[in-house]
Design an enzyme around this catalytic site. Structure first.
Site, PDB file in Angstrom:
ATOM      1  N   VAL A 227      -1.731   5.525   2.243  1.00 48.24           N
ATOM      2  CA  VAL A 227      -2.819   4.810   2.383  1.00 48.24           C
ATOM      3  C   VAL A 227      -2.923   3.925   3.594  1.00 48.24           C
ATOM      4  O   VAL A 227      -1.941   3.274   4.142  1.00 48.24           O
ATOM      5  CB  VAL A 227      -2.783   3.933   1.262  1.00 48.24           C
ATOM      6  CG1 VAL A 227      -4.254   3.077   0.853  1.00 48.24           C
ATOM      7  CG2 VAL A 227      -2.787   4.915  -0.070  1.00 48.24           C
TER       8      VAL A 227
ATOM      9  N   ARG B 110      -4.846   5.953  -7.878  1.00 50.79           N
ATOM     10  CA  ARG B 110      -4.564   7.559  -8.061  1.00 50.79           C
ATOM     11  C   ARG B 110      -4.338   8.271  -9.400  1.00 50.79           C
ATOM     12  O   ARG B 110      -4.896   9.277  -9.763  1.00 50.79           O
ATOM     13  CB  ARG B 110      -3.220   7.909  -7.164  1.00 50.79           C
ATOM     14  CG  ARG B 110      -3.390   7.590  -5.668  1.00 50.79           C
ATOM     15  CD  ARG B 110      -2.096   7.395  -5.210  1.00 50.79           C
ATOM     16  NE  ARG B 110      -1.562   8.573  -4.689  1.00 50.79           N
ATOM     17  CZ  ARG B 110      -0.387   8.668  -3.982  1.00 50.79           C
ATOM     18  NH1 ARG B 110       0.289   7.725  -3.749  1.00 50.79           N
ATOM     19  NH2 ARG B 110      -0.002  10.053  -3.820  1.00 50.79           N
TER      20      ARG B 110
ATOM     21  N   LEU C 182       0.691  -0.999   0.087  1.00 48.34           N
ATOM     22  CA  LEU C 182      -0.032   0.079   0.091  1.00 48.34           C
ATOM     23  C   LEU C 182       0.884   1.160  -0.063  1.00 48.34           C
ATOM     24  O   LEU C 182       2.094   1.216   0.735  1.00 48.34           O
ATOM     25  CB  LEU C 182      -0.722  -0.124   1.253  1.00 48.34           C
ATOM     26  CG  LEU C 182      -2.090  -1.131   1.479  1.00 48.34           C
ATOM     27  CD1 LEU C 182      -2.677  -0.902   2.733  1.00 48.34           C
ATOM     28  CD2 LEU C 182      -3.044  -0.965   0.241  1.00 48.34           C
ATOM     29  N   ASP C 183       0.450   2.298  -0.760  1.00 45.66           N
ATOM     30  CA  ASP C 183       1.340   3.381  -0.721  1.00 45.66           C
ATOM     31  C   ASP C 183       1.236   4.003   0.564  1.00 45.66           C
ATOM     32  O   ASP C 183       0.282   3.890   1.608  1.00 45.66           O
ATOM     33  CB  ASP C 183       0.689   4.656  -1.812  1.00 45.66           C
ATOM     34  CG  ASP C 183       0.586   4.173  -3.006  1.00 45.66           C
ATOM     35  OD1 ASP C 183       1.315   3.242  -3.453  1.00 45.66           O
ATOM     36  OD2 ASP C 183       0.057   4.825  -4.092  1.00 45.66           O
ATOM     37  N   ARG C 184       2.410   4.866   0.903  1.00 47.36           N
ATOM     38  CA  ARG C 184       2.505   5.306   2.176  1.00 47.36           C
ATOM     39  C   ARG C 184       1.345   6.022   2.656  1.00 47.36           C
ATOM     40  O   ARG C 184       1.189   5.910   3.923  1.00 47.36           O
ATOM     41  CB  ARG C 184       3.929   6.267   2.194  1.00 47.36           C
ATOM     42  CG  ARG C 184       4.319   6.977   3.661  1.00 47.36           C
ATOM     43  CD  ARG C 184       5.457   7.600   3.652  1.00 47.36           C
ATOM     44  NE  ARG C 184       5.691   8.453   5.012  1.00 47.36           N
ATOM     45  CZ  ARG C 184       6.958   8.406   5.642  1.00 47.36           C
ATOM     46  NH1 ARG C 184       8.238   7.930   4.642  1.00 47.36           N
ATOM     47  NH2 ARG C 184       7.171   8.752   6.512  1.00 47.36           N
TER      48      ARG C 184
END
Length: 255
Positions: free
Chosen positions: A74, A175, A70-72
Site C-alpha cells: 500500500v 482488505r 501501512l501494509d507493504r
C-alpha cells in the site's frame, strides 16, 4: 502543500508532504515495508532515519516514532513523530480517535449499499500473517469498524472506487472486511486470489491523514493522490481531489 522530493539514494523515490521539528509526513512508495521485517528488504523507517541523518548532519542515532502503519503493498500518506513527546501525543490522538485516516480502494464488483459501516471481529494468525472474520466472542479476536462510500463504478471492468474511513486500525482490516462482503480489493493476492491475477498491484491508497499538531494543536493535513494508472485512471482525477478537499474540510467519515 505540494510534495517535495525526498532523496534516498538507490531506493524508491519518496516525497515530503509536511515537515517541522516535531513531525515528518511522507508519501510511502508501494512495496516498501513500513518497518523491518523477515524479508530483510530496505524498510521505510530505516530509510527515513538515514535521510534525516544525512540532511541535517546529525551524529549518532536518529529518533523517528512510528505511530501508524501501512501494509507493504500500500502507498500514500503517512506521518511520523520526530520527538518522543510528539510520538506520545500522536499515539494518544490515535487512541482518542482524533487521528483521521481516509483511504481510496478499487474493489471487485459493486458493494450492495452505496455507503455504510462494516463491523466485524477479526482474528490474526501470526504464523501465516493472515486475518479472518470470526464470530463475536472468539478468543483473541478484535473488533474492526470502517465506514465506506462508493464514489463510482466501472461496470465493464466490474470495479468500484470506494472511499474508506477507518474507525479502528486492525491488521489487514480493509482488505479482509471487503473480501468478506464479496468485494475483494483489486490486485489483492492474499484475500482475493480467486479473482486477481499475480502481478496486479493492490489498489489501496492512503489518501488523507489528519491530526492535531502535537505542540500547536493546529490541524495537520496530509494528502497523497493515487497514481494515474490502471485501475485508478478509470475515474477522473477531480474525484480524488474533491474527496481530499472534503477530508480537510472536516467531512471525513460523515457519509
Amino acid at each position: 502543500m505540494p510534495a517535495e522530493p525526498l532523496h534516498t539514494s538507490g531506493h524508491p523515490r519518496m516525497a515530503i508532504l509536511y515537515e517541522d521539528n516535531h513531525l515528518l509526513g511522507i508519501e510511502k512508495p508501494v512495496n516498501v515495508p513500513t518497518q523491518e521485517d523477515a524479508s530483510g528488504d530496505p524498510d521505510l523507517l530505516s530509510l527515513l532515519k538515514e535521510d534525516i541523518k544525512e540532511r541535517y548532519d546529525k551524529p549518532g542515532n536518529v529518533y523517528l516514532g512510528l505511530v501508524h502503519r501501512l501494509d507493504r503493498p500500500v502507498g500514500g500518506a503517512m506521518i511520523f513523530a520526530k520527538t518522543s513527546k510528539a510520538a506520545s501525543r500522536l499515539s494518544e490522538a490515535v487512541r482518542s480517535r482524533k487521528f483521521d485516516k481516509s483511504y481510496m480502494a478499487v474493489v471487485r464488483g459493486i458493494p450492495g449499499k452505496q455507503s455504510g459501516r462494516l463491523t466485524d471481529f477479526l482474528l490474526k494468525d501470526e504464523r501465516t500473517n493472515t486475518v479472518r472474520v470470526v464470530p463475536k466472542g472468539t478468543p483473541d479476536s478484535k473488533e474492526a469498524i470502517l465506514d465506506y462510500r462508493v464514489l463510482g463504478s466501472s461496470p465493464q471492468d466490474n470495479l468500484s472506487l470506494v472511499q474508506i474511513t477507518l474507525l479502528t486500525g486492525r491488521s489487514h482490516q480493509i482488505r479482509v472486511q471487503f473480501s468478506h462482503i464479496g468485494c475483494p480489493l483489486y490486485g489483492d493476492q492474499k484475500y482475493g486470489s480467486a479473482v486477481n491475477k499475480p502481478g496486479e498491484q493492490i489498489a489501496l491508497w492512503s489518501l488523507y491523514v489528519g491530526v492535531p499538531h502535537p505542540i500547536t494543536k493546529e490541524p495537520v493535513d496530509l494528502i497523497s493522490m493515487p497514481p494515474r494508472q490502471y485501475p485508478w485512471n478509470l475515474w477522473e482525477e477531480t474525484i480524488y481531489k474533491q474527496t481530499a478537499e472534503n477530508c480537510t474540510a472536516g467531512y471525513n467519515g460523515n457519509f
